[in-house]
Write a protein that holds these residues in place. Structure first.
Motif, PDB file in Angstrom:
ATOM      1  N   GLU A  77       0.832  -1.207   0.000  1.00 19.08           N
ATOM      2  CA  GLU A  77       0.000   0.000   0.000  1.00 19.08           C
ATOM      3  C   GLU A  77       0.866   1.256   0.000  1.00 19.08           C
ATOM      4  O   GLU A  77       0.514   2.262  -0.627  1.00 19.08           O
ATOM      5  CB  GLU A  77      -0.944  -0.013   1.197  1.00 19.08           C
ATOM      6  CG  GLU A  77      -2.049  -1.045   1.077  1.00 19.08           C
ATOM      7  CD  GLU A  77      -2.893  -1.170   2.325  1.00 19.08           C
ATOM      8  OE1 GLU A  77      -3.944  -1.833   2.259  1.00 19.08           O
ATOM      9  OE2 GLU A  77      -2.507  -0.630   3.394  1.00 19.08           O
ATOM     10  N   LEU A  78       1.988   1.192   0.677  1.00 17.36           N
ATOM     11  CA  LEU A  78       2.937   2.305   0.654  1.00 17.36           C
ATOM     12  C   LEU A  78       3.435   2.549  -0.770  1.00 17.36           C
ATOM     13  O   LEU A  78       3.477   3.700  -1.238  1.00 17.36           O
ATOM     14  CB  LEU A  78       4.111   2.014   1.590  1.00 17.36           C
ATOM     15  CG  LEU A  78       5.246   3.025   1.606  1.00 17.36           C
ATOM     16  CD1 LEU A  78       4.776   4.366   2.154  1.00 17.36           C
ATOM     17  CD2 LEU A  78       6.420   2.490   2.437  1.00 17.36           C
ATOM     18  N   PHE A  88       2.964  12.523   1.297  1.00 20.31           N
ATOM     19  CA  PHE A  88       3.200  12.001   2.643  1.00 20.31           C
ATOM     20  C   PHE A  88       2.284  10.812   2.858  1.00 20.31           C
ATOM     21  O   PHE A  88       1.389  10.535   2.041  1.00 20.31           O
ATOM     22  CB  PHE A  88       2.975  13.074   3.725  1.00 20.31           C
ATOM     23  CG  PHE A  88       1.536  13.480   3.911  1.00 20.31           C
ATOM     24  CD1 PHE A  88       0.735  12.883   4.875  1.00 20.31           C
ATOM     25  CD2 PHE A  88       0.982  14.483   3.125  1.00 20.31           C
ATOM     26  CE1 PHE A  88      -0.586  13.266   5.049  1.00 20.31           C
ATOM     27  CE2 PHE A  88      -0.338  14.876   3.282  1.00 20.31           C
ATOM     28  CZ  PHE A  88      -1.122  14.268   4.245  1.00 20.31           C
ATOM     29  N   GLY A  89       2.516  10.081   3.939  1.00 21.16           N
ATOM     30  CA  GLY A  89       1.684   8.941   4.264  1.00 21.16           C
ATOM     31  C   GLY A  89       1.365   8.902   5.744  1.00 21.16           C
ATOM     32  O   GLY A  89       2.058   9.514   6.564  1.00 21.16           O
ATOM     33  N   VAL A  90       0.294   8.178   6.073  1.00 21.90           N
ATOM     34  CA  VAL A  90      -0.158   8.034   7.454  1.00 21.90           C
ATOM     35  C   VAL A  90      -0.637   6.596   7.636  1.00 21.90           C
ATOM     36  O   VAL A  90      -1.283   6.041   6.749  1.00 21.90           O
ATOM     37  CB  VAL A  90      -1.315   9.003   7.790  1.00 21.90           C
ATOM     38  CG1 VAL A  90      -1.695   8.905   9.260  1.00 21.90           C
ATOM     39  CG2 VAL A  90      -0.957  10.440   7.437  1.00 21.90           C
ATOM     40  N   SER A  91      -0.318   6.015   8.784  1.00 25.50           N
ATOM     41  CA  SER A  91      -0.802   4.659   9.067  1.00 25.50           C
ATOM     42  C   SER A  91      -1.550   4.644  10.395  1.00 25.50           C
ATOM     43  O   SER A  91      -1.280   5.456  11.280  1.00 25.50           O
ATOM     44  CB  SER A  91       0.365   3.667   9.122  1.00 25.50           C
ATOM     45  OG  SER A  91       1.191   3.931  10.242  1.00 25.50           O
ATOM     46  N   LEU A  98       6.545  -2.716   8.099  1.00 23.29           N
ATOM     47  CA  LEU A  98       6.034  -1.465   7.547  1.00 23.29           C
ATOM     48  C   LEU A  98       6.962  -0.306   7.901  1.00 23.29           C
ATOM     49  O   LEU A  98       7.263   0.539   7.046  1.00 23.29           O
ATOM     50  CB  LEU A  98       4.622  -1.192   8.060  1.00 23.29           C
ATOM     51  CG  LEU A  98       3.961   0.091   7.536  1.00 23.29           C
ATOM     52  CD1 LEU A  98       3.878   0.084   6.011  1.00 23.29           C
ATOM     53  CD2 LEU A  98       2.569   0.268   8.150  1.00 23.29           C
ATOM     54  N   LEU A  99       7.465  -0.266   9.119  1.00 24.19           N
ATOM     55  CA  LEU A  99       8.384   0.801   9.518  1.00 24.19           C
ATOM     56  C   LEU A  99       9.658   0.766   8.677  1.00 24.19           C
ATOM     57  O   LEU A  99      10.171   1.812   8.267  1.00 24.19           O
ATOM     58  CB  LEU A  99       8.712   0.686  11.007  1.00 24.19           C
ATOM     59  CG  LEU A  99       7.590   1.060  11.977  1.00 24.19           C
ATOM     60  CD1 LEU A  99       7.974   0.687  13.403  1.00 24.19           C
ATOM     61  CD2 LEU A  99       7.253   2.549  11.891  1.00 24.19           C
ATOM     62  N   ARG A 100      10.164  -0.432   8.404  1.00 24.01           N
ATOM     63  CA  ARG A 100      11.361  -0.545   7.550  1.00 24.01           C
ATOM     64  C   ARG A 100      11.078  -0.034   6.148  1.00 24.01           C
ATOM     65  O   ARG A 100      11.895   0.678   5.546  1.00 24.01           O
ATOM     66  CB  ARG A 100      11.845  -2.001   7.502  1.00 24.01           C
ATOM     67  CG  ARG A 100      12.531  -2.476   8.772  1.00 24.01           C
ATOM     68  CD  ARG A 100      13.252  -3.800   8.544  1.00 24.01           C
ATOM     69  NE  ARG A 100      12.346  -4.881   8.171  1.00 24.01           N
ATOM     70  CZ  ARG A 100      11.729  -5.680   9.037  1.00 24.01           C
ATOM     71  NH1 ARG A 100      11.920  -5.521  10.336  1.00 24.01           N
ATOM     72  NH2 ARG A 100      10.936  -6.655   8.607  1.00 24.01           N
ATOM     73  N   ALA A 101       9.917  -0.400   5.617  1.00 26.51           N
ATOM     74  CA  ALA A 101       9.568   0.032   4.260  1.00 26.51           C
ATOM     75  C   ALA A 101       9.404   1.544   4.186  1.00 26.51           C
ATOM     76  O   ALA A 101       9.836   2.191   3.220  1.00 26.51           O
ATOM     77  CB  ALA A 101       8.284  -0.660   3.808  1.00 26.51           C
TER      78      ALA A 101
END
Length: 212
Positions: A77-78, A88-91, A98-101
């Protein structure tokens, strides 16, 4: 826009609208209404099939908007958010993968946290600006005050259960740079095409001022 970091984006609007779009046709007029009201930072959530195409449309036709993608939960999704042109993105939360990506992508990002352990994991991954979600259920203002002690260098965008009435109290906290809220783009007004009504709501939100 690519030179902006996540804190720049958080400072750009006191309220980040959490946008759910069912129709791509609504994306551009909605974005124009929010920008006209003084709200430039727009989070389009990945909750509908129209989301990514809506981001593309806003990027193409509303250059003043800083449009990002929310509800990012996987590296795939990122990738899709970046391909659509998100700045920008928000989770809602964050896994180690996901943090690594996110870190590898270089995209300005607000990872979601709810507990002190979540905060520690995000900080270890290199993130110092976070989304507290769901803010009301996570303890709201009390939780943010409690987090300020052990995490003095971190800043937050609390989202979830915040409205026009409670937003000023959140923004008064020194570790809050902006808040997220769905009240700026209510479903009924979007469906009715009441862009003037949305612009009025945005103007009131843009007048709010964070303490930080």
């Amino acid at each position: 826009m690519s030179a902006m970091n996540i804190r720049d984006l958080m400072h750009a609007s006191p309220v980040m609208p959490v946008i759910v779009l069912d129709r791509v046709a609504d994306a551009v007029p909605l974005a124009r209404a929010l920008v006209a009201g003084g709200i430039r930072v727009l989070e389009v959530t990945l909750r509908t099939a129209a989301a990514l195409e809506s981001v593309r449309a806003i990027r193409a036709e509303v250059p003043q908007a800083l449009v990002g993608v929310g509800t990012v939960t996987t590296p795939a999704e990122l990738d899709a958010a970046q391909a659509a042109g998100a700045v920008f993105g928000v989770s809602p939360g964050a896994s180690p993968a996901l943090l690594r990506a996110i870190a590898a992508s270089g995209l300005p990002f607000l990872p979601g946290v709810m507990t002190p352990s979540d905060v520690i994991a995000a900080r270890e991954a290199g993130f110092e600006a976070l989304k507290l979600f769901p803010a009301a259920q996570a303890g709201g203002i009390g939780m943010l005050k409690a987090l300020a002690g052990p995490f003095p260098g971190l800043v937050f965008c609390p989202t979830g259960g915040i409205d026009a009435g409670s937003a000023p109290d959140f923004l008064a906290l020194p570790n809050v740079l902006c808040v997220g809220g769905s009240w700026l783009a209510p479903k009924a007004l979007v469906e009715a095409g009441d862009w003037a009504g949305i612009e009025r709501i945005a103007r009131a939100a843009a007048a709010l001022r964070p303490a930080a």
